[in-house]
Write a protein that holds these residues in place. Sequence first.
Motif, PDB file in Angstrom:
ATOM      1  N   LEU A   1       1.055  -1.066   0.046  1.00 21.72           N
ATOM      2  CA  LEU A   1       0.097  -0.263  -0.211  1.00 21.72           C
ATOM      3  C   LEU A   1       1.262   0.991   0.016  1.00 21.72           C
ATOM      4  O   LEU A   1       0.772   1.953  -0.582  1.00 21.72           O
ATOM      5  CB  LEU A   1      -1.227  -0.190   1.233  1.00 21.72           C
ATOM      6  N   THR A   2       1.543   1.114   0.586  1.00 21.57           N
ATOM      7  CA  THR A   2       2.646   2.763   1.036  1.00 21.57           C
ATOM      8  C   THR A   2       4.325   2.226  -0.091  1.00 21.57           C
ATOM      9  O   THR A   2       5.066   3.294   0.321  1.00 21.57           O
ATOM     10  CB  THR A   2       3.458   2.471   2.440  1.00 21.57           C
ATOM     11  N   GLY A   3       4.409   1.430  -1.074  1.00 23.11           N
ATOM     12  CA  GLY A   3       5.097   1.102  -2.128  1.00 23.11           C
ATOM     13  C   GLY A   3       6.687   0.727  -1.054  1.00 23.11           C
ATOM     14  O   GLY A   3       7.705   0.591  -1.691  1.00 23.11           O
ATOM     15  N   ASP A   4       6.812   0.588   0.073  1.00 22.10           N
ATOM     16  CA  ASP A   4       7.763  -0.395   0.508  1.00 22.10           C
ATOM     17  C   ASP A   4       8.800   0.820   0.563  1.00 22.10           C
ATOM     18  O   ASP A   4      10.142   0.349   0.689  1.00 22.10           O
ATOM     19  CB  ASP A   4       8.264  -1.685   0.090  1.00 22.10           C
ATOM     20  N   ARG A   5       8.386   2.305   1.073  1.00 15.93           N
ATOM     21  CA  ARG A   5       9.519   3.475   0.855  1.00 15.93           C
ATOM     22  C   ARG A   5      10.270   3.306   2.130  1.00 15.93           C
ATOM     23  O   ARG A   5       9.156   3.586   3.385  1.00 15.93           O
ATOM     24  CB  ARG A   5       8.436   4.746   0.019  1.00 15.93           C
ATOM     25  N   LYS A   6      11.153   4.612   2.118  1.00 14.36           N
ATOM     26  CA  LYS A   6      11.664   4.909   3.561  1.00 14.36           C
ATOM     27  C   LYS A   6      10.418   6.313   4.460  1.00 14.36           C
ATOM     28  O   LYS A   6      10.866   7.117   4.435  1.00 14.36           O
ATOM     29  CB  LYS A   6      13.092   5.122   4.027  1.00 14.36           C
ATOM     30  N   TRP A   7       9.673   6.094   4.216  1.00 17.95           N
ATOM     31  CA  TRP A   7       8.679   7.362   4.727  1.00 17.95           C
ATOM     32  C   TRP A   7       8.682   8.228   6.133  1.00 17.95           C
ATOM     33  O   TRP A   7       9.893   7.101   6.414  1.00 17.95           O
ATOM     34  CB  TRP A   7       7.734   6.973   3.987  1.00 17.95           C
ATOM     35  N   ASP A   8       9.156   9.269   6.146  1.00 20.30           N
ATOM     36  CA  ASP A   8       8.643  10.038   7.812  1.00 20.30           C
ATOM     37  C   ASP A   8       7.816   9.021   7.552  1.00 20.30           C
ATOM     38  O   ASP A   8       6.658   8.696   7.932  1.00 20.30           O
ATOM     39  CB  ASP A   8       8.565  11.082   7.292  1.00 20.30           C
ATOM     40  N   PHE A   9       8.099   8.755   9.475  1.00 17.21           N
ATOM     41  CA  PHE A   9       6.463   8.417   9.839  1.00 17.21           C
ATOM     42  C   PHE A   9       5.208   9.339  10.104  1.00 17.21           C
ATOM     43  O   PHE A   9       4.356   8.476  10.276  1.00 17.21           O
ATOM     44  CB  PHE A   9       7.074   8.267  12.063  1.00 17.21           C
ATOM     45  N   THR A  10       5.735  10.739   9.961  1.00 13.14           N
ATOM     46  CA  THR A  10       4.735  11.825   9.924  1.00 13.14           C
ATOM     47  C   THR A  10       4.143  11.502   9.232  1.00 13.14           C
ATOM     48  O   THR A  10       3.092  12.395   8.631  1.00 13.14           O
ATOM     49  CB  THR A  10       5.152  12.447  10.631  1.00 13.14           C
ATOM     50  N   VAL A  11       4.435  11.265   7.793  1.00 11.02           N
ATOM     51  CA  VAL A  11       3.437  11.185   6.757  1.00 11.02           C
ATOM     52  C   VAL A  11       2.703  10.707   6.569  1.00 11.02           C
ATOM     53  O   VAL A  11       2.336   9.434   7.508  1.00 11.02           O
ATOM     54  CB  VAL A  11       4.558  10.661   5.201  1.00 11.02           C
TER      55      VAL A  11
ATOM     56  N   ILE B   1       8.553   0.223   8.624  1.00  6.05           N
ATOM     57  CA  ILE B   1       7.896   1.586   7.462  1.00  6.05           C
ATOM     58  C   ILE B   1       6.749   1.679   8.346  1.00  6.05           C
ATOM     59  O   ILE B   1       5.759   0.408   8.422  1.00  6.05           O
ATOM     60  CB  ILE B   1       7.579   0.981   5.966  1.00  6.05           C
ATOM     61  N   GLN B   2       6.182   2.585   8.953  1.00  7.62           N
ATOM     62  CA  GLN B   2       5.410   3.176   9.307  1.00  7.62           C
ATOM     63  C   GLN B   2       5.087   4.323   8.925  1.00  7.62           C
ATOM     64  O   GLN B   2       5.596   5.104   9.068  1.00  7.62           O
ATOM     65  CB  GLN B   2       5.230   2.632  10.796  1.00  7.62           C
ATOM     66  N   VAL B   3       3.581   5.193   8.778  1.00  5.71           N
ATOM     67  CA  VAL B   3       3.769   6.407   8.138  1.00  5.71           C
ATOM     68  C   VAL B   3       2.147   6.880   8.848  1.00  5.71           C
ATOM     69  O   VAL B   3       1.117   6.167  10.436  1.00  5.71           O
ATOM     70  CB  VAL B   3       2.690   6.876   7.384  1.00  5.71           C
ATOM     71  N   GLY B   4       1.821   7.990   8.963  1.00  3.56           N
ATOM     72  CA  GLY B   4       0.851   8.736   9.871  1.00  3.56           C
ATOM     73  C   GLY B   4       0.795   8.783  11.855  1.00  3.56           C
ATOM     74  O   GLY B   4      -0.442   9.154  12.198  1.00  3.56           O
ATOM     75  N   LEU B   5       1.784   8.673  11.938  1.00  2.44           N
ATOM     76  CA  LEU B   5       1.973   9.188  13.344  1.00  2.44           C
ATOM     77  C   LEU B   5       1.937  10.237  13.465  1.00  2.44           C
ATOM     78  O   LEU B   5       2.334  11.130  12.794  1.00  2.44           O
ATOM     79  CB  LEU B   5       3.541   8.521  13.738  1.00  2.44           C
TER      80      LEU B   5
END
Length: 441
Positions: free
Chosen positions: A373-383, A407-411
């Motif tokens: 879902l998130t593309g397995d990318r190095k997103w910042d946690f707060t994206v 990987i975790q987003v939306g924090l």
Amino acid sequence: MAEPPPFLSAKDVGSFAYLTIKDRTPQILTRAIDTLHRHKSEFFEKHGEEGVEAEKKAISLLSKLRNELQTDKPIVPLVEDCADTDLWNQHLEYQRGLLNESDGQPSWFRSPWLFVECYMYRRLHEAIIQSPPINGFDVFKESKDQNFFESQESVMALCTHLQELIRTIEDLDENQLKNEFFKLLQISLWGNKCDLSLSGGGSSSQKTNIMNSLEDLKQFILVNDMEHLWSLLSKCKKARENMSVDRVYIVLDNSGFELVTDLVLADFLLSSKLATEIHFHGKMIPWFVSDTTIHDLNWVIKQMKFCNHKWMSKCGANWENYIKVGRWVYHDHIFWTLPHEYSAMPLVAPDLYAELQKACLILFKGDLNYRKLTGDRKWDFTVPFHQALCGFHPAPLCSIRTLKAEIQVGLQPGQGEQLTALDPHWLTSGKYGVFQFDGPL
Ligand SMILES: O=P(O)(O)OC[C@H]1O[C@](O)(CO)[C@@H](O)[C@@H]1O
Ligand SMILES: [Mn+2]
């Protein structure tokens, strides 16, 4: 719009992706080889000498694959002609295009983790289909079935709870119904701890009664959008006209205990009239050790129906009937076992995207679905989750996932950093979970 961040990859020495490719995947291949060995006499009984020759061939192909992986050889195209072969080989070309001249060929330790990990399971499948007459053998079947048997106590408790709940469901007020919904959602979430790929194919079952632990586990839910799910489905229920259909789609993850938790949730959604049809999406080939295929689904339902526990067998019989009358529908599609992120679905599998658009809610179970879902990318946690989905919005959706990848987003701001200080393994241990929703509120 800014470029999305780079992919997770085993080229980051010491990362979870690196450790998975270095340690866990060879271990999974070794177990697959052992399993084939152990079934040698069965192959002989079924197919004679030809069966034994096929076993030898599959083992030699798997040993070769393990060697390619461990020595970081270039990723080679698939050779066996199947419905998905061209898409895989085109994707390999695309991966080539992502590299600079100096990077060389796509390889196990250089390419994106999602791509190479999926490729490993697809090559494993290729080794089996190149070895007739044992080309229908599922090397993970035994461990999936064992996970189910080891979780029996918990399954019994869950089925007893469900049947008792269904018996009195008409008497529940809104609030009680919502509480029951939340309970079963959480059971389905923690059921996702039981995957067999994180443990390298070793045992990972639910031995205690999960229902008694829900309160204690609440503190480990990092994003909790359960309220959104309730308000969406109860709105659907209220607005529903006679004969109209509200479908919930469940993109399944692991067989065994997790599958039972998903089926219990699915039964509740129908019994409570929060949905009128449940559509399950499973895998067409053995995948990430424990993922559910149609054979696993049928096997689990049959085991339940014929077991000598009153409520378990009642569940099994009801579920078989739901399938028979079309209130439960099972789908599979090659897209679920491709390496593509879900934002590529409208281009790569427009038919599947159109199918998902018919849902009033899609539940994506498990970690691998989250990575895709998130593309397995190095997103910042707060994206925001919505942003990390990169345009994938077929219908309102929710990821129900225990964290087993970095990987975790939306924090919330600072939340990830606090967790790192508290528990360095929070991203990968499966101890934490999320209900992460995207859709109009
Ligand atoms: O069954 P799940 O929850 O998708 O988990 C499978 C997980 O196994 C791992 O690949 C480990 O190899 C995780 O990182 C991966 O996402
Ligand atoms: Mn899985």
